[in-house]
Design a protein around this motif. Structure first.
Motif, PDB file in Angstrom:
ATOM      1  N   ARG A  99     -45.506   7.395  28.128  1.00 22.61           N
ATOM      2  CA  ARG A  99     -45.982   8.480  27.286  1.00 22.61           C
ATOM      3  C   ARG A  99     -45.134   8.568  26.014  1.00 22.61           C
ATOM      4  N   ASP A 100     -44.448   7.493  25.730  1.00 23.16           N
ATOM      5  CA  ASP A 100     -43.600   7.437  24.539  1.00 23.16           C
ATOM      6  C   ASP A 100     -44.465   7.006  23.360  1.00 23.16           C
ATOM      7  N   PRO A 101     -44.658   7.871  22.333  1.00 28.04           N
ATOM      8  CA  PRO A 101     -45.510   7.519  21.198  1.00 28.04           C
ATOM      9  C   PRO A 101     -44.994   6.323  20.418  1.00 28.04           C
ATOM     10  N   GLU A 102     -43.702   6.045  20.533  1.00 23.77           N
ATOM     11  CA  GLU A 102     -43.148   4.905  19.815  1.00 23.77           C
ATOM     12  C   GLU A 102     -43.255   3.614  20.624  1.00 23.77           C
ATOM     13  N   ASP A 103     -43.613   3.740  21.874  1.00 22.69           N
ATOM     14  CA  ASP A 103     -43.753   2.566  22.742  1.00 22.69           C
ATOM     15  C   ASP A 103     -44.840   2.848  23.777  1.00 22.69           C
ATOM     16  N   PRO A 104     -46.102   3.038  23.314  1.00 28.10           N
ATOM     17  CA  PRO A 104     -47.192   3.460  24.207  1.00 28.10           C
ATOM     18  C   PRO A 104     -47.476   2.499  25.349  1.00 28.10           C
ATOM     19  N   THR A 105     -47.118   1.246  25.209  1.00 28.46           N
ATOM     20  CA  THR A 105     -47.370   0.295  26.294  1.00 28.46           C
ATOM     21  C   THR A 105     -46.208   0.255  27.273  1.00 28.46           C
ATOM     22  N   GLY A 106     -45.074   0.808  26.879  1.00 23.17           N
ATOM     23  CA  GLY A 106     -43.907   0.806  27.757  1.00 23.17           C
ATOM     24  C   GLY A 106     -43.320  -0.575  27.932  1.00 23.17           C
ATOM     25  N   CYS A 107     -43.490  -1.438  26.948  1.00 25.93           N
ATOM     26  CA  CYS A 107     -43.078  -2.837  27.107  1.00 25.93           C
ATOM     27  C   CYS A 107     -41.723  -3.167  26.499  1.00 25.93           C
ATOM     28  N   THR A 108     -41.084  -2.216  25.844  1.00 28.01           N
ATOM     29  CA  THR A 108     -39.822  -2.547  25.198  1.00 28.01           C
ATOM     30  C   THR A 108     -38.620  -1.890  25.876  1.00 28.01           C
ATOM     31  N   THR A 109     -38.717  -0.588  26.130  1.00 32.00           N
ATOM     32  CA  THR A 109     -37.616   0.108  26.795  1.00 32.00           C
ATOM     33  C   THR A 109     -38.161   0.922  27.954  1.00 32.00           C
ATOM     34  N   SER A 158     -44.160  23.790  32.712  1.00 26.46           N
ATOM     35  CA  SER A 158     -44.796  22.866  31.771  1.00 26.46           C
ATOM     36  C   SER A 158     -44.830  21.456  32.335  1.00 26.46           C
ATOM     37  N   LEU A 159     -45.468  20.578  31.608  1.00 26.44           N
ATOM     38  CA  LEU A 159     -45.366  19.154  31.880  1.00 26.44           C
ATOM     39  C   LEU A 159     -43.928  18.759  31.554  1.00 26.44           C
ATOM     40  N   THR A 160     -43.435  17.738  32.209  1.00 27.44           N
ATOM     41  CA  THR A 160     -42.070  17.294  31.926  1.00 27.44           C
ATOM     42  C   THR A 160     -42.049  16.057  31.042  1.00 27.44           C
ATOM     43  N   THR A 161     -43.217  15.619  30.597  1.00 25.72           N
ATOM     44  CA  THR A 161     -43.303  14.539  29.618  1.00 25.72           C
ATOM     45  C   THR A 161     -44.161  15.027  28.458  1.00 25.72           C
ATOM     46  N   ARG A 162     -44.152  14.281  27.392  1.00 20.37           N
ATOM     47  CA  ARG A 162     -44.934  14.656  26.224  1.00 20.37           C
ATOM     48  C   ARG A 162     -46.399  14.852  26.610  1.00 20.37           C
ATOM     49  N   PRO A 163     -47.018  15.915  26.066  1.00 18.56           N
ATOM     50  CA  PRO A 163     -46.531  16.833  25.029  1.00 18.56           C
ATOM     51  C   PRO A 163     -45.843  18.079  25.584  1.00 18.56           C
ATOM     52  N   ASN A 164     -45.360  18.026  26.832  1.00 23.81           N
ATOM     53  CA  ASN A 164     -44.625  19.142  27.442  1.00 23.81           C
ATOM     54  C   ASN A 164     -45.433  20.443  27.429  1.00 23.81           C
ATOM     55  N   THR A 165     -46.735  20.287  27.664  1.00 24.81           N
ATOM     56  CA  THR A 165     -47.660  21.419  27.646  1.00 24.81           C
ATOM     57  C   THR A 165     -47.292  22.459  28.698  1.00 24.81           C
ATOM     58  N   GLU A 166     -47.311  23.727  28.284  1.00 19.25           N
ATOM     59  CA  GLU A 166     -47.034  24.802  29.222  1.00 19.25           C
ATOM     60  C   GLU A 166     -48.319  25.262  29.912  1.00 19.25           C
ATOM     61  N   GLY A 167     -48.205  26.258  30.786  1.00 14.10           N
ATOM     62  CA  GLY A 167     -49.366  26.725  31.530  1.00 14.10           C
ATOM     63  C   GLY A 167     -49.580  25.920  32.797  1.00 14.10           C
ATOM     64  N   VAL A 168     -48.520  25.310  33.317  1.00 11.44           N
ATOM     65  CA  VAL A 168     -48.606  24.510  34.532  1.00 11.44           C
ATOM     66  C   VAL A 168     -48.052  25.314  35.702  1.00 11.44           C
ATOM     67  N   SER A 169     -48.757  25.334  36.809  1.00 11.75           N
ATOM     68  CA  SER A 169     -48.284  26.021  38.009  1.00 11.75           C
ATOM     69  C   SER A 169     -47.475  25.042  38.849  1.00 11.75           C
ATOM     70  N   TRP A 170     -46.226  25.388  39.092  1.00  7.79           N
ATOM     71  CA  TRP A 170     -45.357  24.524  39.890  1.00  7.79           C
ATOM     72  C   TRP A 170     -45.152  25.116  41.284  1.00  7.79           C
ATOM     73  N   LEU A 171     -45.331  24.267  42.297  1.00  4.89           N
ATOM     74  CA  LEU A 171     -45.018  24.591  43.680  1.00  4.89           C
ATOM     75  C   LEU A 171     -44.088  23.483  44.170  1.00  4.89           C
ATOM     76  N   VAL A 172     -42.810  23.774  44.241  1.00  5.32           N
ATOM     77  CA  VAL A 172     -41.840  22.759  44.652  1.00  5.32           C
ATOM     78  C   VAL A 172     -41.480  22.988  46.116  1.00  5.32           C
ATOM     79  N   LEU A 173     -41.707  21.973  46.930  1.00  7.29           N
ATOM     80  CA  LEU A 173     -41.440  22.082  48.359  1.00  7.29           C
ATOM     81  C   LEU A 173     -39.940  22.201  48.626  1.00  7.29           C
ATOM     82  N   ARG A 174     -39.587  23.159  49.472  1.00  3.14           N
ATOM     83  CA  ARG A 174     -38.178  23.371  49.788  1.00  3.14           C
ATOM     84  C   ARG A 174     -37.607  22.240  50.645  1.00  3.14           C
ATOM     85  N   THR A 175     -38.459  21.677  51.510  1.00  2.00           N
ATOM     86  CA  THR A 175     -38.014  20.631  52.433  1.00  2.00           C
ATOM     87  C   THR A 175     -38.302  19.253  51.858  1.00  2.00           C
ATOM     88  N   PRO A 176     -37.309  18.377  51.765  1.00  2.00           N
ATOM     89  CA  PRO A 176     -37.539  17.024  51.235  1.00  2.00           C
ATOM     90  C   PRO A 176     -38.166  16.105  52.277  1.00  2.00           C
TER      91      PRO A 176
END
Length: 267
Positions: free
Chosen positions: A88-98, A213-231
């Motif tokens: 999701r890197d706009p400078e490397d959309p294919t993810g082929c360099t870094t 929010s999203l944790t990658t670009r564009p980091n859009t907010e309005g996301v509902s997070w449910l994080v499980l307590r048990t791994p």
């Protein structure tokens, strides 16, 4: 088997209420990688607001919320996904360099295959992907890997279930299978079948819920997070293989909680 596409959509007002009280919403078209150990060259998040993710979760200060709707899984025991490397890197959309925090491995789930329910609202599972190290922390602990199950609600809302992964399991889980079939960066996607989605989550479905929010670009907010307590536990070799793909990590830095309230729904 899963494709590496991530989405997240803004949560409408009705769903936002569910988020704040039950964290229930689901995605549309963006994606989540992040940085628990960001690369020094990682670009800053785009236009961050007051409700960004990930955050530090603390069970001692989370507000007990027994009245929130329980999390009900409608996951099959046998599913095929398409897995691919996503950038999701706009400078490397294919993810082929870094390889950095805006990249990840994503598994795309066939439409109509799996879902979760919060009350009478159904959220369809669109894809799941992974971050190393974990993006959220739990009681000060950062886990080797965090898995995100991205769902979309009836009005395009985004709901993400976060699952911490430890590296002390015997192997043989859905996560071991998918991460053991990783496509090359910029390579062809892989199809992985026979996955037990129903068994991928722990029996304890207690969740820490908050609006973010999203944790990658564009980091859009309005996301509902449910994080499980048990791994969930995966094999050490599985974690090692994924870390070799992302030696600098692909997780986002922790964001301020601000005036948000994290709610704990025991289940």
């Amino acid at each position: 088997m899963p494709t590496r596409r991530t989405f997240l959509a803004a949560v409408p007002a009705a769903a936002a209420t569910l988020v704040l009280t039950s964290c229930g919403a689901a995605g549309a078209t963006s994606a989540p990688p992040a940085t628990g150990t960001p690369a020094a060259t990682s670009p800053p998040p785009a236009a961050p607001g007051a409700q960004q993710s990930p955050i530090a979760l603390d069970t001692a200060t989370a507000q007990p919320a027994p009245d929130l709707p329980e999390l009900v899984l409608d996951y099959p025991g046998d599913v095929e996904v398409r897995v691919r490397y996503v950038s999701r890197d706009p400078e490397d959309p294919t993810g082929c360099t870094t390889r950095g925090r805006e990249e990840t491995v994503e598994a795309e789930v066939p439409p109509g295959t799996a879902a979760v329910l919060l009350g009478d609202v159904r959220y369809e599972l669109v894809q799941f992907h992974f971050h190393t190290a974990s993006e959220h922390t739990l009681d000060g602990r950062r886990f080797p890997v965090e898995q995100h199950f991205v769902h979309r609600g009836p009005a395009g809302e985004t709901l993400v279930i976060g699952l911490f992964l430890t590296d002390d399991g015997p192997g043989g889980t859905l996560q071991d299978t998918v991460l053991g079939e990783l496509p090359d960066e910029c390579g062809e996607e892989e199809t992985v079948g026979g996955l037990d989605l129903a068994g991928a989550l722990p029996a304890d479905l207690s969740t820490l819920r908050y609006p973010g929010s999203l944790t990658t670009r564009p980091n859009t907010e309005g996301v509902s997070w449910l994080v499980l307590r048990t791994p969930a536990a995966v094999a050490a070799s599985t974690v090692q293989g994924f870390r070799e793909l992302f030696p600098e990590g692909d997780s986002r830095d922790l964001q301020p909680l601000g005036d948000r309230v994290v709610r704990l729904r025991e289940q």
